[in-house]
Scaffold this motif. Structure first.
Motif, PDB file in Angstrom:
ATOM      1  N   LEU A   1     -26.312  11.233  52.087  1.00  0.00           N
ATOM      2  CA  LEU A   1     -26.867  10.660  51.049  1.00  0.00           C
ATOM      3  C   LEU A   1     -26.508   9.107  50.983  1.00  0.00           C
ATOM      4  O   LEU A   1     -27.320   8.243  50.921  1.00  0.00           O
ATOM      5  CB  LEU A   1     -26.708  11.362  49.612  1.00  0.00           C
ATOM      6  N   ALA A   2     -25.314   9.022  51.136  1.00  0.00           N
ATOM      7  CA  ALA A   2     -24.726   7.337  51.077  1.00  0.00           C
ATOM      8  C   ALA A   2     -25.345   6.828  52.156  1.00  0.00           C
ATOM      9  O   ALA A   2     -25.728   5.670  52.308  1.00  0.00           O
ATOM     10  CB  ALA A   2     -23.450   7.464  51.069  1.00  0.00           C
ATOM     11  N   SER A   3     -25.323   7.360  53.400  1.00  0.00           N
ATOM     12  CA  SER A   3     -25.799   6.747  54.795  1.00  0.00           C
ATOM     13  C   SER A   3     -27.137   6.635  54.863  1.00  0.00           C
ATOM     14  O   SER A   3     -27.694   5.539  55.414  1.00  0.00           O
ATOM     15  CB  SER A   3     -25.340   7.796  55.894  1.00  0.00           C
ATOM     16  N   THR A   4     -27.982   7.505  54.094  1.00  0.00           N
ATOM     17  CA  THR A   4     -29.451   7.541  54.072  1.00  0.00           C
ATOM     18  C   THR A   4     -29.700   6.196  53.154  1.00  0.00           C
ATOM     19  O   THR A   4     -30.742   5.393  53.410  1.00  0.00           O
ATOM     20  CB  THR A   4     -29.908   8.756  53.308  1.00  0.00           C
ATOM     21  N   ALA A   5     -29.004   6.158  52.116  1.00  0.00           N
ATOM     22  CA  ALA A   5     -29.365   4.621  51.435  1.00  0.00           C
ATOM     23  C   ALA A   5     -29.196   3.628  51.739  1.00  0.00           C
ATOM     24  O   ALA A   5     -29.968   2.721  52.081  1.00  0.00           O
ATOM     25  CB  ALA A   5     -28.476   4.762  49.819  1.00  0.00           C
ATOM     26  N   PHE A   6     -27.868   3.551  52.801  1.00  0.00           N
ATOM     27  CA  PHE A   6     -27.686   2.186  53.710  1.00  0.00           C
ATOM     28  C   PHE A   6     -28.937   2.072  54.786  1.00  0.00           C
ATOM     29  O   PHE A   6     -29.135   1.121  54.853  1.00  0.00           O
ATOM     30  CB  PHE A   6     -26.451   2.386  54.299  1.00  0.00           C
ATOM     31  N   ASN A   7     -29.168   3.211  55.299  1.00  0.00           N
ATOM     32  CA  ASN A   7     -30.291   3.176  56.205  1.00  0.00           C
ATOM     33  C   ASN A   7     -31.513   2.762  55.892  1.00  0.00           C
ATOM     34  O   ASN A   7     -32.455   1.993  56.632  1.00  0.00           O
ATOM     35  CB  ASN A   7     -30.123   4.306  57.234  1.00  0.00           C
ATOM     36  N   LEU A   8     -31.863   3.047  54.640  1.00  0.00           N
ATOM     37  CA  LEU A   8     -33.255   2.735  53.951  1.00  0.00           C
ATOM     38  C   LEU A   8     -33.191   1.207  53.810  1.00  0.00           C
ATOM     39  O   LEU A   8     -34.059   0.469  54.216  1.00  0.00           O
ATOM     40  CB  LEU A   8     -33.513   3.336  52.849  1.00  0.00           C
ATOM     41  N   ALA A   9     -31.842   0.665  53.350  1.00  0.00           N
ATOM     42  CA  ALA A   9     -31.851  -0.780  53.357  1.00  0.00           C
ATOM     43  C   ALA A   9     -31.884  -1.576  54.633  1.00  0.00           C
ATOM     44  O   ALA A   9     -32.461  -2.673  54.872  1.00  0.00           O
ATOM     45  CB  ALA A   9     -30.682  -1.220  52.510  1.00  0.00           C
ATOM     46  N   SER A  10     -31.139  -0.758  55.422  1.00  0.00           N
ATOM     47  CA  SER A  10     -30.976  -1.352  56.923  1.00  0.00           C
ATOM     48  C   SER A  10     -32.684  -1.416  57.479  1.00  0.00           C
ATOM     49  O   SER A  10     -32.683  -2.494  58.370  1.00  0.00           O
ATOM     50  CB  SER A  10     -30.189  -0.415  57.804  1.00  0.00           C
ATOM     51  N   GLY A  11     -33.326  -0.502  57.518  1.00  0.00           N
ATOM     52  CA  GLY A  11     -34.601  -0.617  57.855  1.00  0.00           C
ATOM     53  C   GLY A  11     -35.409  -1.765  57.391  1.00  0.00           C
ATOM     54  O   GLY A  11     -36.116  -2.704  58.080  1.00  0.00           O
ATOM     55  N   ILE A  12     -35.452  -2.065  56.209  1.00  0.00           N
ATOM     56  CA  ILE A  12     -36.077  -3.375  55.494  1.00  0.00           C
ATOM     57  C   ILE A  12     -35.300  -4.490  56.377  1.00  0.00           C
ATOM     58  O   ILE A  12     -36.154  -5.389  56.534  1.00  0.00           O
ATOM     59  CB  ILE A  12     -35.620  -3.302  53.957  1.00  0.00           C
ATOM     60  N   VAL A  13     -33.990  -4.630  56.392  1.00  0.00           N
ATOM     61  CA  VAL A  13     -33.381  -5.905  56.806  1.00  0.00           C
ATOM     62  C   VAL A  13     -33.815  -5.982  58.347  1.00  0.00           C
ATOM     63  O   VAL A  13     -33.787  -7.110  58.799  1.00  0.00           O
ATOM     64  CB  VAL A  13     -31.809  -5.549  56.821  1.00  0.00           C
TER      65      VAL A  13
ATOM     66  N   PHE B   1     -31.408  13.072  61.368  1.00  0.00           N
ATOM     67  CA  PHE B   1     -32.821  13.413  60.999  1.00  0.00           C
ATOM     68  C   PHE B   1     -32.892  12.375  59.615  1.00  0.00           C
ATOM     69  O   PHE B   1     -33.939  11.929  59.249  1.00  0.00           O
ATOM     70  CB  PHE B   1     -33.353  14.780  60.614  1.00  0.00           C
ATOM     71  N   PHE B   2     -31.977  12.602  58.613  1.00  0.00           N
ATOM     72  CA  PHE B   2     -31.937  12.071  57.370  1.00  0.00           C
ATOM     73  C   PHE B   2     -31.693  10.752  57.204  1.00  0.00           C
ATOM     74  O   PHE B   2     -32.130   9.592  56.796  1.00  0.00           O
ATOM     75  CB  PHE B   2     -31.106  12.643  56.259  1.00  0.00           C
ATOM     76  N   THR B   3     -30.287  10.410  58.108  1.00  0.00           N
ATOM     77  CA  THR B   3     -29.729   8.964  58.015  1.00  0.00           C
ATOM     78  C   THR B   3     -30.490   7.962  58.779  1.00  0.00           C
ATOM     79  O   THR B   3     -31.184   7.009  58.319  1.00  0.00           O
ATOM     80  CB  THR B   3     -28.289   9.031  58.381  1.00  0.00           C
ATOM     81  N   TRP B   4     -31.037   8.531  60.065  1.00  0.00           N
ATOM     82  CA  TRP B   4     -31.859   7.654  60.962  1.00  0.00           C
ATOM     83  C   TRP B   4     -33.246   7.621  60.629  1.00  0.00           C
ATOM     84  O   TRP B   4     -34.091   6.719  60.745  1.00  0.00           O
ATOM     85  CB  TRP B   4     -31.731   7.995  62.508  1.00  0.00           C
ATOM     86  N   GLY B   5     -33.815   8.842  60.110  1.00  0.00           N
ATOM     87  CA  GLY B   5     -35.203   8.650  59.839  1.00  0.00           C
ATOM     88  C   GLY B   5     -35.449   7.894  58.661  1.00  0.00           C
ATOM     89  O   GLY B   5     -36.713   7.548  58.198  1.00  0.00           O
ATOM     90  N   ALA B   6     -34.331   7.460  57.827  1.00  0.00           N
ATOM     91  CA  ALA B   6     -34.614   6.509  56.732  1.00  0.00           C
ATOM     92  C   ALA B   6     -34.850   5.182  57.189  1.00  0.00           C
ATOM     93  O   ALA B   6     -35.493   4.370  56.388  1.00  0.00           O
ATOM     94  CB  ALA B   6     -33.566   6.688  55.846  1.00  0.00           C
ATOM     95  N   ILE B   7     -34.539   4.715  58.350  1.00  0.00           N
ATOM     96  CA  ILE B   7     -34.852   3.392  58.990  1.00  0.00           C
ATOM     97  C   ILE B   7     -36.198   3.186  59.026  1.00  0.00           C
ATOM     98  O   ILE B   7     -36.632   2.111  58.840  1.00  0.00           O
ATOM     99  CB  ILE B   7     -33.907   3.284  60.412  1.00  0.00           C
ATOM    100  N   PRO B   8     -37.133   3.941  59.635  1.00  0.00           N
ATOM    101  CA  PRO B   8     -38.474   3.739  60.113  1.00  0.00           C
ATOM    102  C   PRO B   8     -39.129   3.566  58.469  1.00  0.00           C
ATOM    103  O   PRO B   8     -40.029   2.685  58.366  1.00  0.00           O
ATOM    104  CB  PRO B   8     -39.119   4.799  60.757  1.00  0.00           C
ATOM    105  N   VAL B   9     -38.699   4.240  57.523  1.00  0.00           N
ATOM    106  CA  VAL B   9     -39.272   4.314  56.376  1.00  0.00           C
ATOM    107  C   VAL B   9     -39.067   2.862  55.676  1.00  0.00           C
ATOM    108  O   VAL B   9     -40.054   2.320  55.130  1.00  0.00           O
ATOM    109  CB  VAL B   9     -38.882   5.596  55.445  1.00  0.00           C
ATOM    110  N   GLY B  10     -37.826   2.840  55.904  1.00  0.00           N
ATOM    111  CA  GLY B  10     -37.302   1.254  55.246  1.00  0.00           C
ATOM    112  C   GLY B  10     -38.254  -0.019  55.999  1.00  0.00           C
ATOM    113  O   GLY B  10     -38.403  -0.786  55.304  1.00  0.00           O
ATOM    114  N   ALA B  11     -38.090   0.502  57.302  1.00  0.00           N
ATOM    115  CA  ALA B  11     -39.005  -0.761  58.004  1.00  0.00           C
ATOM    116  C   ALA B  11     -40.270  -0.834  57.513  1.00  0.00           C
ATOM    117  O   ALA B  11     -40.829  -2.060  57.313  1.00  0.00           O
ATOM    118  CB  ALA B  11     -38.839  -0.444  59.611  1.00  0.00           C
TER     119      ALA B  11
END
Length: 416
Positions: free
Chosen positions: A235-247, A363-373
Motif C-alpha cells: 500500500l505504501a509503495s502504491t501511494a509512492f508510485n501514484l505520485a511517481s507517475g504524476i512526477v 501489479f499494484f505498485t507498478w500498475g499505479a504509475i500509468p494511472v498516476g501518469a
C-alpha cells in the motif's frame, strides 16, 4: 524454506558467485541506457512532435502499462521458463523496439502513436524481465547476502540514473532527441550479452505446468493480501508510485515550459533522482542496523513524502535547485522503502511462490504509475503542471499512513 541459493550450473560454466557480477554489470549498463531514454523520449515528443502535456502523460502511462496488463500473469509465465534466458530475450526485444524510434525519425515517419506503442510493448517486456530478474537473484546470492546485494544493485542503478539523464541531456543537444536513444538500444544488447555469460539457472517447479493458471495467480495474491507486513508495504509503495507517475509525466513539461530550462539543465535536474536514489541505497544498511528495518521504512516514507513538497514550490531562478532537492529526497525515500521491503519479500516467501508474489506486488505498485501518469497529464492540461505536482504531494502522504496503521508501527524489524 531453504536458507541458501538454489542453483543449477552448466558444467564448465560460471559459478553462481561470479555469476552475480555479470548480473550486476548487466543491471547497471541497461539502467544507464534507460536513463538516457528517460529524458530523450519525452523530449522527442515535446521538441520533435510538439506534443501536449496529455500526450506526454499518455506516453509515460503506456511505458508502465505492462504492470497492469501483464502484472498478475507475469509471475506464472516467468515460472514456466528459464529465468535467465527469459531476461536475455526481453533485452533483445527492448533493443529492437527502442531502435525503431530513431529509425522512424530519420525516415520522417515518427508519430505520437508510435511512441505510445513503443512505450507499451517495452513495458510488457519490462514486467517479464523485472519479475524474472528479482526472482532470479536469490538463485545466485545466499540469503545472508541479499540485503547487501540489493543495496549494491540499487546503489549502482542510482548511479546510472544520475549519469543517464545527464548524458541524455548532452546527447540530445549534440545529436537530437531521437538519435540519442540509440544509446539505450546498445545498452540492452550489452546487458543480454552479460546475462548470457551466467551459467546458473533457477529451477522450475515441476507443478508449474500442472496447476491451473488462475489458481497459481490466486495463490500469489493470497500470500500478499494475508501477510501482515507485505500488505501495508505494498500500500505504501502504491501511494509512492501514484505520485511517481504524476512526477514522471509532469516533470518534463514543468521544467521545459513552466521553468523554461534548456535540455542540458533538464538532464541535470532529472539526474537528481539518481543522486537521491544513490544516497538512499548508501544509507539503507546503516539506517536499518541502527533503527531496525521496520522503523527505517517508516522514517524513509515520512522523509520522502515531506521532500516531495519542494518540487511544486520551486520558482524563478531557484526552480532547478528546489525541484532537484525535492526530486532527490523523494527518490531517497522510495529507494530505502524498496530495498528493505524487497529483501523482506525475497527472504520470507517460499521459493516456488516467489515469482508470483513478485508479480502480484508489481501489479499494484507498478500498475499505479500509468494511472498516476494519466492523472498527471490530465491535471496539468486542466490546471497547470504545478497543480499536478501538488496532487502528487497529496497522494504520497498516504504512504506513511499505510505503515502507521499496520503491524509495522509496533515492530523493530520487518521479519519480527
Amino acid at each position: 524454506m531453504t536458507t541458501g541459493p538454489q542453483v543449477t550450473t552448466v558444467p564448465g560454466g560460471t559459478s553462481s558467485r561470479s555469476g552475480f557480477w555479470y548480473f550486476w554489470a548487466a543491471s547497471g549498463i541497461g539502467s544507464l541506457g534507460s536513463g538516457v531514454t528517460a529524458i530523450a523520449l519525452p523530449l522527442t515528443a515535446l521538441v520533435v512532435l510538439d506534443a501536449s502535456a496529455f500526450d506526454v502523460g499518455l506516453i509515460t502511462a503506456a511505458s508502465y502499462a505492462g504492470a497492469v496488463l501483464l502484472g498478475l500473469p507475469a509471475g506464472v509465465i516467468v515460472q514456466r521458463f528459464p529465468m535467465r534466458r527469459l531476461q536475455v530475450l526481453m533485452d533483445l526485444v527492448r533493443a529492437v523496439l527502442i531502435a525503431s524510434v530513431p529509425v522512424a525519425a530519420w525516415l520522417h515517419i515518427l508519430t505520437i502513436a508510435q511512441l505510445v506503442l513503443v512505450g507499451l510493448f517495452i513495458s510488457l517486456a519490462n514486467i517479464l524481465f523485472d519479475v524474472a530478474n528479482t526472482a532470479f537473484l536469490p538463485s545466485i546470492v545466499g540469503k545472508e547476502e541479499l540485503t547487501a546485494r540489493n543495496s549494491l544493485i540499487s546503489g549502482t542503478l542510482a548511479t546510472t540514473q544520475l549519469a543517464g539523464p545527464s548524458l541524455g541531456g548532452l546527447l540530445v543537444q549534440l545529436l537530437g532527441a531521437a538519435t540519442s536513444m540509440i544509446t539505450d538500444a546498445v545498452s540492452y544488447l550489452l546487458s543480454a550479452a552479460l546475462l548470457g555469460r551466467i551459467r546458473a539457472e533457477s529451477p522450475r517447479s515441476p507443478k508449474s505446468h500442472q496447476e491451473p493458471f488462475v489458481r497459481q495467480i490466486r495463490e500469489g495474491l493470497r500470500f500478499v493480501f494475508q501477510h501482515p507486513v507485505i500488505r501495508p508495504s505494498v500500500l505504501a509503495s502504491t501511494a509512492f508510485n501514484l505520485a511517481s507517475g504524476i512526477v514522471l509525466a509532469v516533470t518534463p513539461v514543468f521544467l521545459v515550459r513552466t521553468a523554461g530550462l534548456p535540455a542540458g539543465t533538464v538532464g541535470l535536474v532529472l539526474a537528481c533522482d539518481g543522486v537521491g536514489a544513490l544516497a538512499g541505497a548508501m544509507i539503507t544498511t546503516r539506517l536499518a542496523g541502527r533503527l531496525g528495518t521496520a522503523r527505517a521504512v517508516v522514517v524513509a516514507t515520512v522523509a520522502g513524502a515531506a521532500a516531495t513538497l519542494l518540487m511544486p514550490l520551486a520558482r524563478s531562478n531557484w526552480a532547478a535547485v528546489g525541484f532537484g532537492l525535492g526530486l532527490a529526497g523523494f527518490a531517497a525515500g522510495i529507494t530505502v522503502l524498496s530495498i528493505l521491503t524487497r529483501t523482506h519479500r525475497q527472504t520470507v516467501t517460499p521459493p516456488p511462490l516467489l515469482p508470483r508474489v513478485v508479480a502480484s506486488v508489481r501489479f499494484f505498485t507498478w500498475g499505479a504509475i500509468p494511472v498516476g501518469a494519466l492523472l498527471g497529464g490530465s491535471t496539468a492540461d486542466a490546471l497547470s503542471a504545478r497543480g499536478a505536482l501538488y496532487t502528487a504531494c497529496a497522494l504520497v502522504a498516504f504512504a506513511p499512513l499505510a505503515l502507521y496503521w499496520s503491524k509495522i508501527r509496533t515492530i523493530r524489524n520487518l521479519d519480527d
